[in-house]
Structures are given as structure tokens and as C-alpha cells.
Design an enzyme around this catalytic site. Structure first.
Site, mmCIF file in Angstrom:
data_model
loop_
_atom_site.group_PDB
_atom_site.id
_atom_site.type_symbol
_atom_site.label_atom_id
_atom_site.label_comp_id
_atom_site.label_asym_id
_atom_site.label_seq_id
_atom_site.Cartn_x
_atom_site.Cartn_y
_atom_site.Cartn_z
ATOM 1 N N HIS A 51 4.532 1.363 9.227
ATOM 2 C CA HIS A 51 3.579 2.421 8.918
ATOM 3 C C HIS A 51 2.971 3.019 10.198
ATOM 4 O O HIS A 51 2.778 4.236 10.299
ATOM 5 C CB HIS A 51 2.491 1.847 7.995
ATOM 6 N N GLU A 65 5.388 5.383 11.530
ATOM 7 C CA GLU A 65 5.356 6.628 10.739
ATOM 8 C C GLU A 65 4.288 7.579 11.303
ATOM 9 O O GLU A 65 4.523 8.769 11.487
ATOM 10 C CB GLU A 65 5.096 6.299 9.272
#
Lengths: 445, 431
Positions: A69, A72
Site C-alpha cells: 500500500h 501504491e
């Protein structure tokens, strides 16, 4: 009520006539291994452009929870050609919106933009597939951002914290038990090198799926994909992901969380379940969930626990099969005032036993089937939703055929198969049961 | 890989929102905006009734919300189960929602069963039963939900801000009432709320999907058969009255919710569109806005921050919102004040204005995303008193905003000395 058989027949006709619209999906693979799905929908001059990587939080190295994440977020920080933030700025300058998402099994990036900007989106997305540039000035404040994100969306929401505790108990070994956003103490140690290593290992065309949906022909989209993504060499070192799998579950687990921020106490139960890779089982479980919990009024649990017995504010059932390794069936009840969580749980379990003994109500079963067929029509209205369906399906390892014949699989389920599937709920060894409640008065003083 | 950067200079020539709106007037005098889209065999209808929770009498807070939640819990000869079963048989989807300013009804149904679905929805609008068992069941759910809200820092912040902003006006009250007020609502209060809210004189109708104007007219007349002509009178306007300063609401947790704002600009104000454009530069809920750059991208102080023109039906304010670690709240407040100072004195730059115009005009067509969304926009445009050609003129109006206009409006909009902060949490470092 004379209408019902007539409706069923005519709905069947509607669905049979749908292919003209629904059958506009094409699927192919570039030479470098990148999969391409194009969904044509010419109602508006707009496209959704998505790139999905077959990597997510369940593929993180030990002690690096949250790195998928974090990466990301960092993917918006620039490349050798794009300044930090420029990706989104260019999307906006072209009238588009962009964002990204991370799950346990996949990470996705998407833009919605005028159809004639598709090539530009591909050009930029292809650029950041291989050329991400990261400096400490960029990753340091972004680490504070994800810590703040955790503070806002998990630690400030008691239901989310409870959910984390439930998942951590359900999975003894598999990384689905670790939160996607990561554990705070590990997130605090993540750095740019960790992100780069994860990026190099997993981001490559042969680990990616392109989904384009909207006002573009399959041929044109594929041609653009060859131009922009086709030039990127495959990563020869890409390995099939291997994750720690679950040992046999021989003991049910129980979790109790007390917190003064709890407004409505409830009981939640999660069972390990088959995934969509087991099509028949998954279809039966999906029908089971629809019958038990698909409507706030007519579903079995609401009818029994809320309408008839009056012990529940609400009761629910849900099945999630779109996962690579384990599916999950969940049940829950929020008891009315005066009913304890223990009593609520007992009533919930009794309702399941009764359902298995009594069998499926044929009329309810027909109505659920009816609605599933109609949902196919309504789903055509949401082009981004259709794109997501293909992205999730392909990234967890389904093939296009399995994605497209799902409605048929649901349609083929018999009431007997539903009752068989419900036996999953009678064995609590592969489950966790959680109580979320307020502290007792004594403890609060 | 080398990118050809010149490509990025390619600027979007604003897409025309290719939306063809047909005004429909039924034989019975109902007006609707229709967007025909025949490729998928279903129809979406959105109804917006002006009034909403502002119509609740002071002694019946939450009556409109509970009434709306009960519209699909039994009507005519159907109890709650019977109504839901009928909707399932038709595969029709209805939702009812009450907000501060409106009651909204959204319906989607298959072309094939349109007359039956419309007849069923008509019973919900005109003959809701408010059966005792349904009322008690839904009341208990609503009270539970209000108790959760009372422990949610975002809701606490919104309510505290509204109380400070509109003392004595219905806007200061919680739209769904309080656990106590909802527990005390009588069946009579629900009947009155229904009579007051669901009326022809205050409805805006948007339709999109597989239906033409000739077919739609009679359907609408059936839908509104028995709906009274007039509803309850609307309350007076709400004047923003919050004093500058900081309100702290203690709340345990790792973060504080920071709500801030001051007076705003009305939707019918000639400056509204320009203010909208300026706000998009400052805090329009995307990456790359000024607030996101200063608070998130440069300093990592928050996951997200946005500002919005809260221009309601009866009154307007300008507000912002974020969550931040308790330890950082002092810094966050200082940065927001500094940003407001800069905006009031220097305004925005020509480059910012150009970029936002390109974005806003390019992104506009993306909103018209499917029948459900389009029906909602059609109803909402009428509620907001836009003309039927606004879809085609809106981008031109945005392109016409000059830097001088933008900065004149920025000077009016941003009032650093008027900022009121409501901080829910355990903030540190506040001056």
C-alpha cells in the site's frame, strides 16, 4: 401474484436478448505477457483505464506489512520523466480523475478520462511501471500520510479495529490475517528501499492486467496497448506467488473487544470458505448468503431474528469468494436492547440450524434468482463496476470464462446444494466469533 | 523509457456533455427532465422533495427521517414483508432518504415491468402504513444508529459546527434527531411529516433510461396519483452567525477531527460559480489542491483535507475538514490560517486558474455516468434552479472566469479573521 411466472419468463427473454450489449468484451495477451481486457460501451465518450498488478498485501516480506500500500502511494511521486504529483496533474489537465487501490491479492491504478486521451494515460502508466524515481524527500512525508491514514480509517473507528482483530484470529498463518494498510509498528519502519525492492520484484508487464472500458473499440485499444505497454520487456525473474497457507483448523476462536466508543454492540462470525476457484461451491455459498442475508426485510435471518423473534436490530450474512487463497463467509447480529450478545449469538446459531432443517423456501429462492438475473441488466449501467469485476477476477487467477459464466453458475444452484453448503456454518472449527461491546459499568469507573 | 513531454501540453478541448435532455410535461401537469437511453432495458427515476428535516417541528426532531425510512416498510394492503416481496418479484429497486433540505426517492425498474413498479412506488408515496411493529423496529434501528453517531468524531464535529453556525434555525438541529427525540416520536408526528414532505408543489423529477416522453407522462401521473398539491411551508432563511474562534470537544483517540469555516456564498449569488472554481483550486477534494499540497504532500500531516461551499437550500457557509494526529493540530490550524491569509491578499495564480478550468470543463462529462447518475443529476439541477440548457452552457461559463474576477471573489470568500474551528479530539499545540 399471478404475475410471477409471467415475469420469470419475460425476464429470461430479456437476459437472453442481452448478449448484443453484454458480449462486447474481448481478451488477449501481449507478447510480453501483459493481459488485456477491453469492454466496449459507447454510451458516453469516456473510458476507464486500469492497470492491475497481481501483487498485494498478502505478498509482503516478513516485518514489512503495509509496503504494498505504501508503494501504491509512492507511485504518484514521479518517474525519471514525471515530477512528483505530475501524473495526477496531467490527468486533471486532461479533464480526468485518477486514483489507486490496494488489496491482499492485487494493486490497481485507474483513470477516468475522455476517450481520446486513452493513449496518453497508457503512456504515463507504462512509464511508471518501470521508471519510478524515489527520493527521501518524497517517501518520508508520504510515510506520515499512510500513518495518518491508518489513524483516520482504522484507529479512529472501533469497528475497523475489531475487524482487524477478527481477521488476525481467523488466519493462523496466512497473510490475509495482516491488515492491508499494515501494523503501525511495522509501517513506522518502512522506507524507500523497501518500496523499491517490492516494486522491482512485482511490477512488470508479465504480472499485470490492463482493463479498458468505455468508448473504444477492442482493436484500437489493443493497438494502443501494444504501442505503450508492448515495448516493456517481461521480467524473466517473475515467480508465482507462494504464501504461507493455513494448517488444519481444529479449534474455534473467540475474540472479545471492549471499547467506550462502541455505539451498538454486536456479534460477528467469520468462517474460512472456498473461493470462486471452486465454482460450484462458491455459487452455492453465494446463494446461501443471498437467502440468509440478502435483504434487510425478507432474508431468513432478518425475518427470523428481527421480524419474528424481535431479538435483533439487524442480522446479516455475507460471502466473499473473490480471493486467491481463501474465501470467507460471515454472519452477524446486533441484538436489541435487553438481549445480551450471548443470547444474540445463540439465536443466530439456532436460526441457521432451523434453516438447514426446514430447507429452502421455494418462493424466496425463485425471487432471489429473479433478482440475480435482473442484476445483470442493472450492472450494465456501471462500466467502471464491470471493469473492476474483470480486474479482480483475473488478478486472483480466474479466467475470463469463469468470470463471464458466474451468473450461469448461480442460476444452476439447486435448493439442495444451498442446504449442503450451509453445513459449513455448523462447524465452528474454521471460524472466529467476535463480541464487540462497551466496557461494563464497573470497568468504566 | 523516454516520454515525449510535449504531449502533455495537449490540452483537452472540453468534451461536450452529450446529454440530450427532453422536458416532459404530463397530462396531470407534472414536469420532468428526461434523458432517453434505450440500450439497457431499465429506467431510473429520481424525485427530490424540498423541505427535508428542516420541516420537523422542534418537538419532533427526526420525524421526517423516520417517516422516510418507513416508506418501504408497508403500504396499502401490504405489510413490510409484503411490500418487499412485491418489489423483489418485480426486481425493482427503491430507496428513500431524508436529509437536511430534502427527501429523495430513487427508483430503478425494468422496462418490462415499469407499470407495476410505478404502481408499487405510488403506494409507498401515498399510502404508507406506519404499522406499529414496523415503526418500533425501524425506530430501534434509528436510535442505535444515532447512538453510534454520538460516538463518531466526524458527526460530533459537524453537529457542533452547525450549532455554532445557525443558532435558533432548523439548520442547527441534527437532521435525524437525537436518540431521545426519536424515541418519543408519535405515529401522528410521522403522519404529519409525511403530509408535509411529500407534495407536488416541491418535487423535482429526473428520469433516465429506456422510456420515451409519451410513455413517461402517464407513468408519472400514475406515480403521483393521490399525492397532495401542497406540503408544509418551508422555514425562513438561515444566516451564518458563528463567531471566530476555536471550539474544543474532548474526544479520546489518536487523532482530532478539525472542522473549520465561515460564511459562504449562496447558489443564486452571481459570484457562486467563480467561488466554486476558486474553491476547486484550494480544496476541491483531489490531489494537488493547495490544502492537499501544504498539509499532505509537503508535510504528511493528514491523509486528506478538503474544503467545500456548503450552499444549502436555506443558507450557506464555507467549510473545510480533515483529521490529523493530536500532536499536529496546532500546526494544522496555523497552516490553514496562513493559507486563508494568502488567498485573501494574493488570490490564486493565472496558472492555477487555467489548470482548474481545463480540469473542470474536461471532467464535467464524466459525471453523466449511467442512467442512475443521470436521473439524479436531472432532479438535482432542477432543485438547484439551473436552466435546462445549463449542461451545454456550464463549461463556457467556467471558461469565461477571468483572473481578476477569481481574485475579487477570493477576497470576498476568504475571511481569515472570521474562521471558526471546531476540534474534536485531544488537540495539542493550539495557541
Amino acid at each position: 401474484m399471478f404475475l410471477r411466472p409471467l415475469l420469470l419468463a419475460s425476464l429470461g427473454a430479456i437476459v437472453a436478448a442481452l448478449p448484443a450489449l453484454a458480449n462486447t468484451v474481448s481478451h488477449s495477451t501481449l507478447d510480453n505477457g501483459m493481459e488485456v481486457v477491453v469492454i466496449e460501451d459507447n454510451r458516453a465518450p469516456v473510458v476507464v483505464h486500469m492497470v492491475w498488478y497481481r501483487v498485494g498485501a498478502a505478498d509482503e516480506p516478513a516485518r514489512k506489512s503495509g509496503i504494498a500500500h505504501f508503494l501504491e502511494h509512492l507511485m504518484f511521486k514521479g518517474t525519471d520523466d514525471l515530477a512528483p504529483g505530475e501524473f495526477s496533474a496531467v490527468v486533471e489537465a486532461n479533464g480526468g480523475r485518477d486514483n489507486a487501490f490496494t488489496s491482499w491479492d492485487y494493486t490497481g491504478y485507474f483513470q477516468r478520462v475522455a476517450a481520446d486521451r486513452l493513449g496518453l494515460m497508457m503512456q504515463m502508466e507504462a512509464d511508471r511501471m518501470t521508471d519510478l524515481a524515489l527520493t527521501e524527500d518524497q517517501w518520508r512525508p508520504e510515510r506520515d500520510v499512510i500513518l495518518n491514514e491508518r489513524g483516520q480509517v482504522v484507529e479512529s473507528q472501533v469497528g475497523r479495529q475489531f475487524n482487524e482483530a477478527m481477521l488476525a484470529a481467523l488466519y493462523k498463518s496466512h497473510p490475509y490475517g495482516t491488515p492491508i494498510i499494515g501494523w503501525r509498528h511495522e509501517m513506522e519502519t518502512l522506507n524507500g528501499d523497501d518500496a523499491k525492492a517490492f516494486y522491482r520484484q512485482h511490477y512488470a508487464p508479465n504480472n499485470a492486467i490492463l482493463v479498458v472500458a468505455g468508448d473504444v473499440s477492442a482493436d484500437d485499444a489493443l493497438e494502443l496497448a501494444r504501442t505503450h505497454y508492448g515495448a516493456i520487456p517481461a521480467n524473466p525473474d517473475m515467480v508465482e506467488r507462494a504464501r504461507a497457507m493455513e494448517p488444519p483448523h481444529l479449534a474455534e476462536r473467540r475474540v472479545t473487544m471492549e471499547d467506550a466508543r462502541v455505539g451498538t454492540p454486536y456479534v460477528s462470525r467469520m468462517y474460512l470458505a472456498p473461493t470462486r476457484h471452486d465454482t460450484e461451491d462458491a455459487a452455492a455459498l453465494q446463494m446461501l448468503a443471498a437467502l440468509l442475508g440478502g435483504s434487510p426485510t425478507t432474508s431468513v435471518l432478518e425475518r427470523k431474528l428481527n421480524f419474528e423473534q424481535g431479538v435483533a436490530l439487524s442480522a446479516w450474512a455475507n460471502y466473499r469468494g473473490m480471493a486467491r487463497d481463501y474465501g470467507m463467509f460471515s454472519l452477524g447480529i446486533a441484538p436489541v436492547e435487553g438481549i445480551s450478545l450471548e443470547e444474540g449469538e445463540a439465536a443466530l446459531d439456532a436460526a441457521i440450524v432451523e434453516f438447514v432443517q426446514d430447507g429452502v423456501d421455494t418462493e424466496q429462492f425463485e425471487r432471489v434468482r429473479q433478482q440475480i438475473r435482473a442484476s445483470e441488466i442493472y450492472a450494465l449501467d456501471n462500466v467502471q463496476g464491470r471493469a473492476r469485476q474483470y480486474g479482480v477476477g483475473l488478478s486472483i487467477g480466474l479466467d475470463v470464462d469463469e468470470i463471464e459464466t458466474w451468473i450461469d453458475a448461480l442460476d444452476a444452484v439447486t435448493p439442495e446444494q444451498v442446504i449442503d453448503a450451509a453445513s459449513l456454518l455448523l462447524d465452528r472449527n474454521s471460524s472466529v466469533t467476535g463480541y464487540l461491546t462497551r466496557p461494563t459499568e464497573e470497568a468504566m469507573n | 523509457m523516454r516520454l515525449i513531454l510535449t504531449l502533455f501540453l495537449l490540452i483537452a478541448s472540453p468534451l461536450r456533455a452529450e446529454v440530450d435532455i427532453t422536458p416532459v410535461e404530463s397530462a396531470g401537469g407534472l414536469e420532468a427532465w428526461l434523458v432517453e437511453e434505450r440500450s439497457i432495458p431499465f429506467v431510473a427515476i429520481d424525485l427530490i422533495f424540498e423541505g427535508g428535516a428542516t420541516l420537523d417541528p422542534d418537538d419532533s426532531l427526526g420525524a421526517t427521517a423516520l417517516m422516510a425510512a418507513l416508506l418501504n416498510e408497508g403500504a396499502a394492503d401490504m405489510d413490510a414483508q409484503g411490500f418487499a416481496i412485491r418489489a423483489e418479484e418485480l426486481a425493482a429497486r427503491f430507496s428513500f432518504d431524508a436529509g437536511r433540505d430534502t427527501v429523495t426517492v430513487s427508483a430503478q425498474f425494468l422496462t418490462e415491468t415499469a407499470p407495476e413498479a410505478i404502481a408499487l412506488l405510488n403506494t409507498a408515496l401515498t399510502q404508507p402504513r406506519f404499522d406499529v411493529d414496523a415503526v418500533e423496529r425501524v425506530r430501534a434501528q434509528m436510535v442505535a444508529s444515532l447512538r453510534r453517531d454520538a460516538l463518531d468524531p466526524n458527526t460530533i464535529a459537524s453537529r457542533a459546527f452547525a450549532e455554532a453556525a445557525y443558532p435558533g434555525h432548523p439548520y442547527a438541529r441534527p437532521s435525524e434527531g437525537t436518540p431521545e427525540s426519536v424515541a418519543a416520536l408519535t405515529r401522528d408526528a410521522l403522519l404529519r411529516a409525511h403530509e408535509g414532505a411529500i407534495a407536488r408543489d416541491r418535487v423535482h423529477i429526473g428520469v433516465a433510461g429506456d422510456v420515451d416522453a409519451e410513455t413517461l407522462g402517464p407513468l408519472l401521473d400514475t406515480l403521483f396519483e393521490g399525492v397532495p398539491d401542497t406540503g408544509a411551508p418551508l422555514p425562513p432563511r438561515a444566516e451564518f452567525a458563528a463567531e471566530p474562534g476555536v471550539t474544543r470537544v474532548p474526544f479520546e483517540g489518536p487523532q482530532s477531527v478539525v472542522a473549520f469555516g465561515h460564511a459562504g456564498i449562496a447558489r443564486d449569488d452571481p459570484d457562486f460559480l467563480t467561488a466554486f472554481v476558486v474553491n476547486e483550486i484550494v480544496g476541491g477534494g483531489r490531489f494537488g489542491t493547495r490544502l492537499m499540497r501544504e498539509l499532505r504532500e509537503k508535510r504528511g500531516l493528514t491523509y486528506g483535507v478538503g474544503s467545500f461551499l456548503a450552499s444549502g437550500f436555506l443558507g450557506e457557509s464555507y467549510q473545510g475538514r480533515l483529521s490529523a494526529s493530536n500532536a499536529d493540530v496546532g500546526q494544522v490550524v496555523d497552516l490553514i490560517r496562513a493559507e486563508w491569509d494568502k488567498l485573501a491578499s494574493d488570490g490564486v495564480t493565472a496558472e492555477e486558474l487555467d489548470r482548474i478550468k481545463t480540469y473542470l470543463t474536461g471532467a464535467y462529462p464524466l459525471r453523466f455516468d449511467g442512467n442512475g447518475a443521470i436521473a439524479g443529476i436531472m432532479a438535482s439541477m432542477q432543485f438547484q434552479e439551473f436552466g435546462i440548457d445549463y449542461v451545454n452552457t456550464r463549461n463556457g461559463l467556467i471558461d469565461a472566469v477571468t483572473l481578476d474576477q477569481a481574485n475579487a471573489v477570493a477576497q470576498r470568500l476568504y475571511q481569515p479573521d472570521a474562521l471558526r474551528f471546531v476540534i474534536v479530539g485531544q488537540p495539542e499545540g493550539l495557541n
